[in-house]
Every structure is written in structure tokens, then in C-alpha cells.
Design a protein around this motif. Sequence first.
Motif, PDB file in Angstrom:
ATOM      1  N   ILE A   6       0.838  -1.212   0.000  1.00 22.97           N
ATOM      2  CA  ILE A   6       0.000   0.000   0.000  1.00 22.97           C
ATOM      3  C   ILE A   6       0.869   1.256   0.000  1.00 22.97           C
ATOM      4  O   ILE A   6       0.468   2.288  -0.509  1.00 22.97           O
ATOM      5  N   PHE A   7       2.086   1.166   0.538  1.00 23.52           N
ATOM      6  CA  PHE A   7       2.972   2.333   0.598  1.00 23.52           C
ATOM      7  C   PHE A   7       3.281   2.865  -0.798  1.00 23.52           C
ATOM      8  O   PHE A   7       3.470   4.056  -0.975  1.00 23.52           O
ATOM      9  N   GLY A   8       3.342   1.979  -1.792  1.00 23.96           N
ATOM     10  CA  GLY A   8       3.644   2.369  -3.160  1.00 23.96           C
ATOM     11  C   GLY A   8       2.422   2.689  -4.004  1.00 23.96           C
ATOM     12  O   GLY A   8       2.552   3.064  -5.166  1.00 23.96           O
ATOM     13  N   THR A   9       1.237   2.576  -3.411  1.00 20.68           N
ATOM     14  CA  THR A   9      -0.003   2.887  -4.121  1.00 20.68           C
ATOM     15  C   THR A   9      -0.149   4.396  -4.231  1.00 20.68           C
ATOM     16  O   THR A   9       0.132   5.122  -3.282  1.00 20.68           O
ATOM     17  N   PHE A  11      -1.683   8.063  -4.243  1.00 22.29           N
ATOM     18  CA  PHE A  11      -2.763   8.778  -3.578  1.00 22.29           C
ATOM     19  C   PHE A  11      -3.894   9.024  -4.575  1.00 22.29           C
ATOM     20  O   PHE A  11      -5.076   8.922  -4.228  1.00 22.29           O
ATOM     21  N   ALA A  12      -3.529   9.293  -5.837  1.00 26.31           N
ATOM     22  CA  ALA A  12      -4.527   9.560  -6.883  1.00 26.31           C
ATOM     23  C   ALA A  12      -5.428   8.349  -7.137  1.00 26.31           C
ATOM     24  O   ALA A  12      -6.566   8.515  -7.583  1.00 26.31           O
ATOM     25  N   SER A  13      -4.964   7.150  -6.856  1.00 28.45           N
ATOM     26  CA  SER A  13      -5.814   5.971  -7.050  1.00 28.45           C
ATOM     27  C   SER A  13      -6.706   5.709  -5.838  1.00 28.45           C
ATOM     28  O   SER A  13      -7.779   5.118  -5.978  1.00 28.45           O
ATOM     29  N   ILE A  14      -6.304   6.151  -4.663  1.00 25.57           N
ATOM     30  CA  ILE A  14      -7.075   5.949  -3.431  1.00 25.57           C
ATOM     31  C   ILE A  14      -8.145   7.028  -3.261  1.00 25.57           C
ATOM     32  O   ILE A  14      -9.271   6.742  -2.846  1.00 25.57           O
ATOM     33  N   LEU A  57       1.618   6.834  -1.589  1.00 24.61           N
ATOM     34  CA  LEU A  57       1.208   7.208  -0.236  1.00 24.61           C
ATOM     35  C   LEU A  57       2.400   7.515   0.657  1.00 24.61           C
ATOM     36  O   LEU A  57       2.320   8.407   1.505  1.00 24.61           O
ATOM     37  N   ALA A  58       3.518   6.814   0.456  1.00 27.71           N
ATOM     38  CA  ALA A  58       4.715   7.115   1.245  1.00 27.71           C
ATOM     39  C   ALA A  58       5.154   8.558   1.002  1.00 27.71           C
ATOM     40  O   ALA A  58       5.411   9.309   1.952  1.00 27.71           O
ATOM     41  N   ARG A  93      -0.513   6.326   9.734  1.00 30.13           N
ATOM     42  CA  ARG A  93      -1.036   7.528   9.087  1.00 30.13           C
ATOM     43  C   ARG A  93      -2.048   7.172   7.993  1.00 30.13           C
ATOM     44  O   ARG A  93      -3.083   7.833   7.856  1.00 30.13           O
ATOM     45  N   ILE A  94      -1.738   6.145   7.226  1.00 24.75           N
ATOM     46  CA  ILE A  94      -2.667   5.702   6.188  1.00 24.75           C
ATOM     47  C   ILE A  94      -3.975   5.262   6.823  1.00 24.75           C
ATOM     48  O   ILE A  94      -5.062   5.622   6.353  1.00 24.75           O
TER      49      ILE A  94
END
Length: 125
Positions: A6-9, A11-14, A57-58, A93-94
Amino acid sequence: MTGHRIFGTSFASIYPLYVAKVERKGHTKDEVDIVIRWLTGYDDAGLEAALADERDLASFFEHAPSMNPDATLITGLICGHRVEDIEDPLMQRIRYMDKLVDEVARGKRMTSILRGGASGTPTAP
């Protein structure tokens, strides 16, 4: 960086998933923006930049202007884990962000979601 995928996902996709979740429950994108700004210190332009450059996200949290110190008041379960007990700071944080969006979707009062704060943006330094 090693860690959860998830760290590499991006922000624009979430982000659109957050918006869709709250809109299904009769709430708005503006409410999502308020809680994200409260948590991270991003302003509208900063959020737009994070969406446009598709940072993961990181990076999103690494470059957050100021994590709200009241974020530690966020408690409860998210994805089967107590957010206050998550040891990895980035994952915590996520999950804080996930928890805030869940609270918006459930219709919790904004003053309660923002842990007593009256504004969608943190106090300027």
C-alpha cells in the motif's frame, strides 16, 4: 523503501475511492478534503498537486506540510486493527486517513471527526 505494498499505491488511485464511498452515503468530496487537510496540513493546491503528480502514499505523507498532532486521538478499528496500536508510523497515518473517511461516510459530526477542531485546516505555525 521496503514495506507493505500500500505504501507504493498512488494517492490519486485511493482518493476517488474515498470520494465514492462518502458520496454513496450522501456526503461530499468537500468533506473528504476537509478531513485530509486536517490530518496532513495540505491545502487545496497541495491536494491537487498530490493528485496530479500521482505520488505514492509514502511520498504523500512524507511531504505532508504538518501532520495534525491531534491525530493521536484517532482510535478504533480499521481493517481489523486498532489504529492506535499500529507500530509502523506510515501505516498508522494511512489508517488514520481511512478511519477519518469512514467516519465521514457514517455521518459522524465533523467536530467529532476532527477531534474537537472547528476547521478543516490546521492552525498556521
